[in-house]
Design a protein around this motif. Structure first.
Motif, mmCIF file in Angstrom:
data_model
loop_
_atom_site.group_PDB
_atom_site.id
_atom_site.type_symbol
_atom_site.label_atom_id
_atom_site.label_comp_id
_atom_site.label_asym_id
_atom_site.label_seq_id
_atom_site.Cartn_x
_atom_site.Cartn_y
_atom_site.Cartn_z
ATOM 1 N N ALA A 157 0.824 -1.171 -0.107
ATOM 2 C CA ALA A 157 -0.010 -0.035 -0.034
ATOM 3 C C ALA A 157 0.989 1.095 0.001
ATOM 4 C CB ALA A 157 -0.960 0.062 1.111
ATOM 5 N N ALA A 158 1.919 1.150 0.652
ATOM 6 C CA ALA A 158 2.889 2.426 0.934
ATOM 7 C C ALA A 158 3.321 2.599 -0.578
ATOM 8 C CB ALA A 158 3.964 2.291 1.918
ATOM 9 N N LEU A 159 3.842 1.523 -1.121
ATOM 10 C CA LEU A 159 4.466 1.628 -2.363
ATOM 11 C C LEU A 159 3.525 2.405 -3.555
ATOM 12 C CD1 LEU A 159 7.013 -1.371 -2.428
ATOM 13 C CD2 LEU A 159 7.507 1.082 -2.006
ATOM 14 N N THR A 160 2.374 1.788 -3.397
ATOM 15 C CA THR A 160 1.227 2.228 -4.280
ATOM 16 C C THR A 160 1.221 3.723 -4.198
ATOM 17 O OG1 THR A 160 0.358 -0.097 -4.317
ATOM 18 C CG2 THR A 160 -0.944 1.706 -4.998
ATOM 19 N N ALA A 161 0.980 4.080 -3.022
ATOM 20 C CA ALA A 161 0.666 5.596 -2.502
ATOM 21 C C ALA A 161 2.033 6.202 -3.165
ATOM 22 C CB ALA A 161 0.615 5.719 -0.905
ATOM 23 N N CYS A 162 2.967 5.729 -3.178
ATOM 24 C CA CYS A 162 4.105 6.629 -3.390
ATOM 25 C C CYS A 162 4.355 6.711 -5.160
ATOM 26 C CB CYS A 162 5.397 6.035 -3.073
ATOM 27 S SG CYS A 162 5.810 6.245 -1.329
ATOM 28 N N SER A 163 3.884 5.923 -5.734
ATOM 29 C CA SER A 163 3.785 5.826 -7.046
ATOM 30 C C SER A 163 2.541 6.943 -7.956
ATOM 31 C CB SER A 163 3.798 4.527 -7.750
ATOM 32 O OG SER A 163 2.505 3.974 -7.536
ATOM 33 N N THR A 164 1.615 7.342 -6.847
ATOM 34 C CA THR A 164 0.625 7.881 -7.283
ATOM 35 C C THR A 164 1.026 9.415 -7.919
ATOM 36 O OG1 THR A 164 -0.144 8.719 -5.142
ATOM 37 C CG2 THR A 164 -1.159 6.879 -5.782
ATOM 38 N N PRO A 165 0.266 9.989 -8.818
ATOM 39 C CA PRO A 165 0.423 11.311 -9.156
ATOM 40 C C PRO A 165 0.426 12.546 -7.907
ATOM 41 C CG PRO A 165 -1.422 10.526 -10.156
ATOM 42 C CD PRO A 165 -1.227 9.517 -9.289
ATOM 43 N N LYS A 166 1.067 13.602 -8.143
ATOM 44 C CA LYS A 166 1.277 14.563 -7.009
ATOM 45 C C LYS A 166 -0.112 14.964 -6.226
ATOM 46 C CE LYS A 166 5.519 15.450 -6.877
ATOM 47 N NZ LYS A 166 6.390 15.152 -5.862
ATOM 48 N N PRO B 38 -0.201 20.055 0.031
ATOM 49 C CA PRO B 38 1.403 20.326 0.350
ATOM 50 C C PRO B 38 1.824 19.111 1.276
ATOM 51 C CG PRO B 38 0.586 22.327 0.369
ATOM 52 C CD PRO B 38 -0.681 21.322 0.530
ATOM 53 N N GLU B 39 1.281 18.919 2.420
ATOM 54 C CA GLU B 39 1.556 17.982 3.298
ATOM 55 C C GLU B 39 1.685 16.428 2.673
ATOM 56 O OE1 GLU B 39 0.451 16.266 7.773
ATOM 57 O OE2 GLU B 39 -0.842 17.792 6.724
ATOM 58 N N LEU B 40 0.776 16.001 1.922
ATOM 59 C CA LEU B 40 1.012 14.901 1.283
ATOM 60 C C LEU B 40 1.868 14.693 0.338
ATOM 61 C CD1 LEU B 40 -2.876 13.750 0.993
ATOM 62 C CD2 LEU B 40 -1.263 12.919 2.663
ATOM 63 N N ASN B 41 2.327 15.878 -0.477
ATOM 64 C CA ASN B 41 3.346 15.989 -1.326
ATOM 65 C C ASN B 41 4.647 15.600 -0.683
ATOM 66 O OD1 ASN B 41 1.849 16.226 -3.783
ATOM 67 N ND2 ASN B 41 1.813 18.387 -3.738
ATOM 68 N N GLY B 42 4.636 16.453 0.518
ATOM 69 C CA GLY B 42 6.034 16.049 1.263
ATOM 70 C C GLY B 42 6.242 14.746 1.780
ATOM 71 N N SER C 11 9.246 12.282 0.565
ATOM 72 C CA SER C 11 10.148 11.492 1.715
ATOM 73 C C SER C 11 9.743 9.988 1.368
ATOM 74 C CB SER C 11 9.720 11.793 3.211
ATOM 75 O OG SER C 11 9.709 13.134 3.546
ATOM 76 N N CYS C 12 8.736 9.610 1.316
ATOM 77 C CA CYS C 12 8.501 8.079 0.913
ATOM 78 C C CYS C 12 9.508 7.636 -0.421
ATOM 79 C CB CYS C 12 7.072 7.765 0.562
ATOM 80 S SG CYS C 12 6.785 6.068 0.185
ATOM 81 N N SER C 13 9.378 8.385 -1.379
ATOM 82 C CA SER C 13 10.525 8.307 -2.458
ATOM 83 C C SER C 13 11.645 7.970 -2.364
ATOM 84 C CB SER C 13 9.931 9.184 -3.568
ATOM 85 O OG SER C 13 8.587 9.072 -4.066
ATOM 86 N N ALA C 14 12.088 8.799 -1.244
ATOM 87 C CA ALA C 14 13.474 8.883 -0.665
ATOM 88 C C ALA C 14 13.660 7.557 0.231
ATOM 89 C CB ALA C 14 13.884 10.140 -0.083
ATOM 90 N N GLY C 15 12.950 6.703 0.494
ATOM 91 C CA GLY C 15 13.242 5.702 1.223
ATOM 92 C C GLY C 15 12.642 5.741 2.568
#
Length: 52
Positions: free
Chosen positions: A12-21, A25-29, A33-37
């Motif tokens: 679920a976390a990886l799916t959330a990281c691959s979604t569009p912006k 702004p909080e979710l974008n942040g 961070s998720c994409s950075a690991g």
């Protein structure tokens, strides 16, 4: 059972990281961070996306 829940959370976390912006702004942040690991950010992002 515990490993299945962990696997589902990571998926679920990886799916959330691959979604569009996101519009928030909080979710974008969290997505950045998720994409950075940062797995904590991935988990938080997945929970918030799921609750929307």
């Amino acid at each position: 059972m515990k490993s299945f829940v962990l696997f589902a959370a990571v998926a679920a976390a990886l799916t959330a990281c691959s979604t569009p912006k996101f519009s928030s702004p909080e979710l974008n942040g969290l997505q950045t961070s998720c994409s950075a690991g940062d797995m904590t950010a991935c988990s938080e992002l997945a929970h918030r996306v799921k609750s929307q």
